[in-house]
Structures are given as C-alpha cells and as structure tokens.
Design a protein around this motif. Sequence first.
Motif, PDB file in Angstrom:
ATOM      1  N   PRO A   1     -20.077  -2.074  30.349  1.00 29.44           N
ATOM      2  CA  PRO A   1     -18.908  -2.790  29.839  1.00 29.44           C
ATOM      3  C   PRO A   1     -18.018  -1.892  28.987  1.00 29.44           C
ATOM      4  O   PRO A   1     -18.468  -0.934  28.372  1.00 29.44           O
ATOM      5  CB  PRO A   1     -19.514  -3.910  29.009  1.00 29.44           C
ATOM      6  CG  PRO A   1     -20.891  -3.479  28.690  1.00 29.44           C
ATOM      7  CD  PRO A   1     -21.321  -2.528  29.765  1.00 29.44           C
ATOM      8  N   THR A   2     -16.741  -2.202  28.994  1.00 30.59           N
ATOM      9  CA  THR A   2     -15.759  -1.512  28.161  1.00 30.59           C
ATOM     10  C   THR A   2     -14.739  -2.549  27.708  1.00 30.59           C
ATOM     11  O   THR A   2     -14.740  -3.674  28.197  1.00 30.59           O
ATOM     12  CB  THR A   2     -15.099  -0.340  28.925  1.00 30.59           C
ATOM     13  OG1 THR A   2     -14.305   0.421  28.040  1.00 30.59           O
ATOM     14  CG2 THR A   2     -14.277  -0.820  30.098  1.00 30.59           C
ATOM     15  N   THR A   3     -13.892  -2.183  26.775  1.00 28.69           N
ATOM     16  CA  THR A   3     -12.939  -3.131  26.216  1.00 28.69           C
ATOM     17  C   THR A   3     -11.510  -2.736  26.555  1.00 28.69           C
ATOM     18  O   THR A   3     -11.150  -1.569  26.453  1.00 28.69           O
ATOM     19  CB  THR A   3     -13.096  -3.184  24.677  1.00 28.69           C
ATOM     20  OG1 THR A   3     -14.456  -3.524  24.380  1.00 28.69           O
ATOM     21  CG2 THR A   3     -12.181  -4.215  24.065  1.00 28.69           C
ATOM     22  N   LEU A   4     -10.712  -3.706  26.944  1.00 27.74           N
ATOM     23  CA  LEU A   4      -9.303  -3.493  27.225  1.00 27.74           C
ATOM     24  C   LEU A   4      -8.537  -3.422  25.908  1.00 27.74           C
ATOM     25  O   LEU A   4      -8.685  -4.292  25.053  1.00 27.74           O
ATOM     26  CB  LEU A   4      -8.775  -4.654  28.082  1.00 27.74           C
ATOM     27  CG  LEU A   4      -7.345  -4.562  28.562  1.00 27.74           C
ATOM     28  CD1 LEU A   4      -7.211  -3.470  29.605  1.00 27.74           C
ATOM     29  CD2 LEU A   4      -6.907  -5.894  29.143  1.00 27.74           C
ATOM     30  N   THR A   5      -7.718  -2.370  25.743  1.00 32.41           N
ATOM     31  CA  THR A   5      -6.932  -2.243  24.515  1.00 32.41           C
ATOM     32  C   THR A   5      -5.690  -3.110  24.595  1.00 32.41           C
ATOM     33  O   THR A   5      -5.348  -3.637  25.655  1.00 32.41           O
ATOM     34  CB  THR A   5      -6.491  -0.784  24.271  1.00 32.41           C
ATOM     35  OG1 THR A   5      -5.506  -0.426  25.254  1.00 32.41           O
ATOM     36  CG2 THR A   5      -7.659   0.175  24.303  1.00 32.41           C
ATOM     37  N   ILE A   6      -4.997  -3.220  23.490  1.00 34.18           N
ATOM     38  CA  ILE A   6      -3.757  -4.006  23.439  1.00 34.18           C
ATOM     39  C   ILE A   6      -2.690  -3.426  24.373  1.00 34.18           C
ATOM     40  O   ILE A   6      -1.800  -4.126  24.842  1.00 34.18           O
ATOM     41  CB  ILE A   6      -3.245  -4.113  21.985  1.00 34.18           C
ATOM     42  CG1 ILE A   6      -2.208  -5.220  21.876  1.00 34.18           C
ATOM     43  CG2 ILE A   6      -2.691  -2.801  21.504  1.00 34.18           C
ATOM     44  CD1 ILE A   6      -1.957  -5.678  20.459  1.00 34.18           C
ATOM     45  N   LYS A   7      -2.801  -2.127  24.672  1.00 35.72           N
ATOM     46  CA  LYS A   7      -1.858  -1.465  25.589  1.00 35.72           C
ATOM     47  C   LYS A   7      -2.288  -1.594  27.048  1.00 35.72           C
ATOM     48  O   LYS A   7      -1.661  -1.029  27.937  1.00 35.72           O
ATOM     49  CB  LYS A   7      -1.749   0.022  25.240  1.00 35.72           C
ATOM     50  CG  LYS A   7      -1.065   0.295  23.926  1.00 35.72           C
ATOM     51  CD  LYS A   7      -0.951   1.791  23.733  1.00 35.72           C
ATOM     52  CE  LYS A   7      -0.175   2.129  22.485  1.00 35.72           C
ATOM     53  NZ  LYS A   7       0.010   3.584  22.356  1.00 35.72           N
ATOM     54  N   GLY A   8      -3.386  -2.293  27.313  1.00 39.83           N
ATOM     55  CA  GLY A   8      -3.853  -2.459  28.685  1.00 39.83           C
ATOM     56  C   GLY A   8      -4.644  -1.272  29.186  1.00 39.83           C
ATOM     57  O   GLY A   8      -4.785  -1.067  30.392  1.00 39.83           O
ATOM     58  N   GLN A   9      -5.195  -0.474  28.289  1.00 34.96           N
ATOM     59  CA  GLN A   9      -5.939   0.722  28.670  1.00 34.96           C
ATOM     60  C   GLN A   9      -7.438   0.486  28.508  1.00 34.96           C
ATOM     61  O   GLN A   9      -7.862  -0.300  27.669  1.00 34.96           O
ATOM     62  CB  GLN A   9      -5.522   1.907  27.804  1.00 34.96           C
ATOM     63  CG  GLN A   9      -4.056   2.253  27.925  1.00 34.96           C
ATOM     64  CD  GLN A   9      -3.612   3.261  26.882  1.00 34.96           C
ATOM     65  OE1 GLN A   9      -4.202   3.372  25.822  1.00 34.96           O
ATOM     66  NE2 GLN A   9      -2.563   3.991  27.204  1.00 34.96           N
ATOM     67  N   VAL A  10      -8.223   1.188  29.329  1.00 34.94           N
ATOM     68  CA  VAL A  10      -9.674   1.165  29.206  1.00 34.94           C
ATOM     69  C   VAL A  10     -10.181   2.604  29.277  1.00 34.94           C
ATOM     70  O   VAL A  10      -9.508   3.478  29.819  1.00 34.94           O
ATOM     71  CB  VAL A  10     -10.364   0.343  30.316  1.00 34.94           C
ATOM     72  CG1 VAL A  10     -10.012  -1.127  30.215  1.00 34.94           C
ATOM     73  CG2 VAL A  10     -10.043   0.881  31.677  1.00 34.94           C
ATOM     74  N   THR A  11     -11.352   2.825  28.735  1.00 36.07           N
ATOM     75  CA  THR A  11     -12.005   4.122  28.858  1.00 36.07           C
ATOM     76  C   THR A  11     -12.932   4.054  30.061  1.00 36.07           C
ATOM     77  O   THR A  11     -13.766   3.155  30.157  1.00 36.07           O
ATOM     78  CB  THR A  11     -12.809   4.459  27.593  1.00 36.07           C
ATOM     79  OG1 THR A  11     -11.907   4.510  26.489  1.00 36.07           O
ATOM     80  CG2 THR A  11     -13.536   5.779  27.726  1.00 36.07           C
TER      81      THR A  11
END
Length: 82
Positions: free
Chosen positions: A2-12
């Motif tokens: 799992p990873t988290t979506l940032t406020i800018k719509g980005q993921v690692t």
Amino acid sequence: MPTTLTIKGQVTIPKQIRDALGLTPGTPIDFAVNRDGEVVLHKARAGRGAKAAKVPADRFEAARGKADVKWRTQDLMALLRG
C-alpha cells in the motif's frame, strides 16, 4: 504494498516495483486501466510520450565531454590553489 495518494495526486512507486521494471528517475511511464478496472504500469517504449528521450544515468553524464576549454591538470590545480 500500500501507498498513499498525496494532495497533488502523486504516489511513490515501491522500490520492489521500480527495481522489477528498471525504473529510474526520469524514466517515461505508461499507465492503463484493464477490463477489471485495475491500473497497469508499464515502462514506456522509446518514441512514446512527451519525454521519451534518453535520460542520462546520472546528472554528470549529460555534461561529460562538453567542455570546450582544454585545461591541463597542472594549470587547473595552480589556478585553484592560487
């Protein structure tokens, strides 16, 4: 993974995935959604996408061999050391 979506719509992209696909900074990537609604990530092939140009392996590779001044090591060291 799992990873988290940032406020800018980005993921690692997790390191295991980056390593498996051979992804390095600047690598063009294609995203697609399959019939099951799953997102599929592909390393883009040459000639596809706006940034499909070859990216140097490191930031110094782009500058290597570009100098037009022919310094001799001794002259350069004398200049740097005063």
